[in-house]
Design a protein around this motif. Structure first.
Motif, PDB file in Angstrom:
ATOM      1  N   SER A 571      53.577 -10.719   1.783  1.00  0.00           N
ATOM      2  CA  SER A 571      53.272 -10.049   0.513  1.00  0.00           C
ATOM      3  C   SER A 571      51.827 -10.290   0.103  1.00  0.00           C
ATOM      4  N   MET A 572      51.297 -11.479   0.393  1.00  0.00           N
ATOM      5  CA  MET A 572      49.904 -11.753   0.061  1.00  0.00           C
ATOM      6  C   MET A 572      48.970 -10.818   0.817  1.00  0.00           C
ATOM      7  N   ALA A 573      49.235 -10.621   2.120  1.00  0.00           N
ATOM      8  CA  ALA A 573      48.365  -9.784   2.937  1.00  0.00           C
ATOM      9  C   ALA A 573      48.373  -8.330   2.487  1.00  0.00           C
ATOM     10  N   LEU A 574      49.407  -7.930   1.730  1.00  0.00           N
ATOM     11  CA  LEU A 574      49.512  -6.539   1.300  1.00  0.00           C
ATOM     12  C   LEU A 574      49.220  -6.354  -0.186  1.00  0.00           C
ATOM     13  N   THR A 575      48.860  -7.430  -0.885  1.00  0.00           N
ATOM     14  CA  THR A 575      48.504  -7.305  -2.306  1.00  0.00           C
ATOM     15  C   THR A 575      47.165  -7.945  -2.644  1.00  0.00           C
ATOM     16  N   SER A 576      46.647  -8.810  -1.777  1.00  0.00           N
ATOM     17  CA  SER A 576      45.390  -9.510  -2.058  1.00  0.00           C
ATOM     18  C   SER A 576      44.187  -8.600  -1.854  1.00  0.00           C
ATOM     19  N   ASP A 577      43.074  -8.958  -2.510  1.00  0.00           N
ATOM     20  CA  ASP A 577      41.842  -8.194  -2.315  1.00  0.00           C
ATOM     21  C   ASP A 577      41.167  -8.527  -0.991  1.00  0.00           C
ATOM     22  N   ILE A 578      41.708  -9.477  -0.222  1.00  0.00           N
ATOM     23  CA  ILE A 578      41.173  -9.779   1.111  1.00  0.00           C
ATOM     24  C   ILE A 578      42.244  -9.615   2.185  1.00  0.00           C
ATOM     25  N   GLY A 579      43.223  -8.758   1.903  1.00  0.00           N
ATOM     26  CA  GLY A 579      44.333  -8.585   2.826  1.00  0.00           C
ATOM     27  C   GLY A 579      43.924  -8.151   4.217  1.00  0.00           C
ATOM     28  N   GLU A 580      42.969  -7.236   4.329  1.00  0.00           N
ATOM     29  CA  GLU A 580      42.537  -6.760   5.645  1.00  0.00           C
ATOM     30  C   GLU A 580      41.922  -7.903   6.456  1.00  0.00           C
ATOM     31  N   GLY A 619      46.267 -17.579 -12.744  1.00  0.00           N
ATOM     32  CA  GLY A 619      45.672 -16.633 -13.680  1.00  0.00           C
ATOM     33  C   GLY A 619      46.372 -15.292 -13.613  1.00  0.00           C
ATOM     34  N   GLU A 620      46.567 -14.681 -14.755  1.00  0.00           N
ATOM     35  CA  GLU A 620      47.260 -13.387 -14.784  1.00  0.00           C
ATOM     36  C   GLU A 620      46.430 -12.262 -14.173  1.00  0.00           C
ATOM     37  N   ASP A 621      45.117 -12.467 -14.061  1.00  0.00           N
ATOM     38  CA  ASP A 621      44.246 -11.461 -13.449  1.00  0.00           C
ATOM     39  C   ASP A 621      43.764 -11.913 -12.073  1.00  0.00           C
ATOM     40  N   ASP A 622      44.548 -12.754 -11.410  1.00  0.00           N
ATOM     41  CA  ASP A 622      44.204 -13.223 -10.070  1.00  0.00           C
ATOM     42  C   ASP A 622      44.557 -12.138  -9.057  1.00  0.00           C
ATOM     43  N   TYR A 623      43.533 -11.604  -8.369  1.00  0.00           N
ATOM     44  CA  TYR A 623      43.770 -10.598  -7.340  1.00  0.00           C
ATOM     45  C   TYR A 623      43.537 -11.158  -5.938  1.00  0.00           C
ATOM     46  N   ARG A 624      43.235 -12.440  -5.832  1.00  0.00           N
ATOM     47  CA  ARG A 624      43.073 -13.075  -4.531  1.00  0.00           C
ATOM     48  C   ARG A 624      44.433 -13.586  -4.026  1.00  0.00           C
ATOM     49  N   THR A 625      45.075 -14.420  -4.831  1.00  0.00           N
ATOM     50  CA  THR A 625      46.456 -14.844  -4.557  1.00  0.00           C
ATOM     51  C   THR A 625      47.260 -14.417  -5.782  1.00  0.00           C
ATOM     52  N   PRO A 626      47.695 -13.176  -5.813  1.00  0.00           N
ATOM     53  CA  PRO A 626      48.218 -12.578  -7.047  1.00  0.00           C
ATOM     54  C   PRO A 626      49.384 -13.342  -7.665  1.00  0.00           C
TER      55      PRO A 626
END
Length: 682
Positions: A571-580, A619-626
């Motif tokens: 799920s992390m690899a498909l939601t994080s801003d560094i998933g690719e 953090g609620e706005d964490d897009y690295r490890t959502p």
């Protein structure tokens, strides 16, 4: 007999000195959460071309706005004549001298408006060079001082999927839908990305309208390197049509300042960046590496003869990646910054590749945890750099080409000289996994008494490819002030010990790094002052992953606090801003191709073993490890009726301690959780 008596006297004197120092420390107040608001640091600097003057950004916190505040200062390289130039510069990241040192260019954002401005040293006058639509970066004067180049994001045109209905005048309709069709659609700390990337501009230094040089909608990054005659600028960029899928694959481009024509100077799979030209304009130095899909690859220094365009790798294998490079004035060597054994250094590399270390202790820019983070600049025979220690954040220091470096500011003496601060104590131990040598540090409570037993906190760094060191860290100091012995280590996977050490976790993380961390705990317990009933563990990001992994592997800790973890790699690899990047470098491919491997390395696979009370804080706005990662673990633990709590920090990104109140909030919740489960001494 005389030597035996002498040894007794020395031992007695040492004991008396230790007792005296302990008494002095105990007389000082402990470092407290409110003190975080009073911390200051040198954030950036630029050295004049003659090496005699330095401008630097002095940063601190505003207790009323809970934000960083900045002022611009000027100081002589010998430490004299320090003075503020601008005390209200809004949001500013950099300031640079003109080639002759008579002017200082900077960009500041106030009240939503950004201006590129010029400060004239002779008069102190500040004039506008240009009003800008976005914040610029990588400011660079042309060699004659007549022009300034910079990078600035250019919004791209949107092509709406539908034409929204027009609401009646005065109607209160819901916000319009967001339509996302890009791979990189949001970034941690930046939120949802608007269309448009950083482009290269040039403006007359006397003022005028900036002229865009680069075309298209491809990203570029600094620093910028002007040619000696001002006819071209070298910039790093990614001009691939599918650049989002290969964001790291940057090349260096020679951009004509008259026509904007861009010619690629490099061409390989992997990043090329940080261009810098020799004084004679003939040789280009830069950083880069060949991307072979390993988890950690060191950036090295390359030099290119611009006439033949032939490049060669200059730097030998170093313990860490080269983070920055600048030419020395004589053009016969380059200065580089790299990490070695938890310390950041500046060295020179001659054109034969020989490395000579000059400066240690660069850092002090990460106030929360003891990460490597520092910067330097070269002017004349002077190197200015951020000097950090285990007991102080970044000050300004200089090295004048010989002897030892000299610190010329002391921004926190008014506060920290009057606080009981723990000094990191370095230790080395053999990993239980394979007897590999592992480096760690211990920070003890103020007025530490070796005859007592203290609770222990294992604090784990993130990354995972980064490093801790003997650096000031407010969170560590607050844990120690609360009465805990704190240990932090650089387990396998950490940087600054060579590529081989870092890649022991390549396609194998987490794994034996668990053993390294348990070895750190055991090494401190062996010293005799730890209460083995009261062991606690915490860490953020990669440290949050390992915290969750640890409680799935052992029940030796009384409580745990996992900050911003990855719980489910798929799920992390498909939601994080560094998933690719995760798919391409940390695993052998995408989750649907390797589901078993993603599951095997996920802390979620061990949740059935967990008995340790575990806090999640994100953090609620964490897009690295959502946040969804923490929510999964929280729900799983709740279903298993394990004591747990989920702490959501509103407005916080992955840098959960970016604002001082957030740092205090994080530490307060972790300490409260640990105190709930701590066994009190009789």
């Amino acid at each position: 007999m005389r030597s035996r008596i002498l040894r007794k006297c020395v031992a007695s004197g040492t004991a008396l000195l230790t007792s005296f120092l302990s008494t002095v420390v105990s007389a000082l107040p402990e470092f407290a959460p409110q003190d975080v608001f009073e911390l200051e640091w040198v954030a950036n600097m630029d050295v004049a071309g003659d090496g005699r003057s330095i401008i630097y950004l002095r940063s601190g916190f505003d207790v009323m706005t809970d934000q960083t505040r900045n002022s611009l200062w000027l100081i002589d390289a010998d430490g004299s004549n320090g003075m503020p130039l601008l005390t209200d510069v809004g949001r500013i990241a950099e300031a640079v001298f003109s080639p002759d040192g008579s002017r200082i260019a900077f960009a500041a954002t106030r009240d939503g408006m950004t201006r590129l401005q010029m400060l004239w040293r002779a008069t102190g006058a500040v004039t506008d060079v240009a009003q800008l639509t976005q914040a610029p970066r990588a400011l660079a004067f042309s060699p004659d001082g007549a022009r300034i180049a910079f990078l600035m994001r250019v919004p791209a045109k949107e092509s709406p999927l539908v034409t929204p209905l027009e609401a009646p005048k005065g109607a209160n309709w819901a916000p319009p839908a967001k339509v996302i069709d890009r791979l990189l659609y949001r970034s941690d700390g930046g939120g949802f990305r608007e269309r448009g990337e950083a482009q290269l501009f040039v403006v007359d230094a006397a003022g005028g309208t900036p002229r865009r040089l680069t075309a298209g909608d491809h990203p570029h990054s600094g620093p910028l390197a002007w040619s000696k005659d001002g006819t071209f600028i070298v910039v790093a960029g990614n001009h691939r049509d599918d650049w989002e899928y290969y964001a790291e694959d940057t090349e260096l481009f020679r951009v004509d300042t008259a026509t904007g024509e861009a010619v690629a100077l490099t061409d390989r799979r992997g990043p090329d960046s940080a261009p810098t030209l020799s004084a004679d304009g003939r040789t280009l130095a830069y950083l880069g590496y060949d991307d072979d899909h390993r988890a950690n690859i060191h950036a090295n220094v390359y030099v290119m003869d611009l006439q033949s365009r032939v490049s060669r790798r200059l730097s030998p294998d170093l313990p860490g990646s080269v983070d920055a490079v600048q030419w020395a004035r004589d053009g016969k060597r380059l200065f580089v910054q790299y990490d070695a054994e938890g310390d950041t250094r500046i060295a020179s590399v001659n054109l034969s590749g020989r490395v000579t270390d000059h400066i240690e202790g660069v850092g002090g820019l990460d106030l929360s945890r003891p990460y490597a983070a520092g910067t330097f600049d070269v002017g004349g025979d002077t190197i200015a750099f951020t000097k950090g220690t285990g007991v102080r954040p970044a000050d300004l220091a200089v090295w004048r080409g010989r002897g030892v470096a000299r610190q010329i500011t002391a921004l926190n003496e008014d506060l920290l000289a009057n606080r009981a601060i723990g000094t990191p104590e370095e230790i080395w131990f053999d990993s239980p996994a394979d007897k590999r040598r592992i480096q760690a540090w211990i920070v003890k409570p103020p007025a530490f008494d070796a005859t007592r037993k203290y609770p222990l906190i294992l604090e784990i760094h993130g990354g995972p490819h980064t490093n801790y060191g003997a650096r000031f860290a407010a969170e560590i100091q607050l844990y120690a002030a609360a009465g805990y012995v704190v240990v932090y280590a650089n387990p396998r996977g950490s940087t600054s010990y060579g590529e081989a050490f870092a890649n022991l976790i390549d396609k194998n993380y987490p794994n034996e790094d668990y053993d390294d961390l348990m070895g750190a705990v055991d090494a401190v317990i062996a010293r005799g002052y730890v209460d083995e009933r009261n062991l606690f563990v915490t860490g953020g990001s990669g440290g949050g992953i390992l915290t969750a992994w640890i409680v799935g592997k052992t029940n030796r800790f009384r409580a745990a606090a996992s900050a911003k973890p990855v719980i489910n790699w798929a799920s992390m690899a498909l939601t994080s801003d560094i998933g690719e990047y995760i798919n391409d470098h940390w695993f052998e491919g995408a989750p649907w191709l390797h589901m078993a491997e993603y599951a095997r390395r996920s802390p979620l696979s061990l949740v059935g073993n967990v008995e340790t009370p575990t806090m999640l804080i994100t953090g609620e706005d964490d897009y690295r490890t959502p946040m969804s990662e923490s929510e999964q673990y929280y729900q799983a633990l709740k279903i298993r009726r394990i004591d747990t709590v989920l702490v959501r920090v509103p407005g916080a990104s992955h840098d959960i301690s970016a604002r001082p109140s957030q740092l205090a909030t994080k530490v307060a919740h972790i300490l409260a959780w640990f105190e709930r489960y701590r066994i009190k001494s009789d």
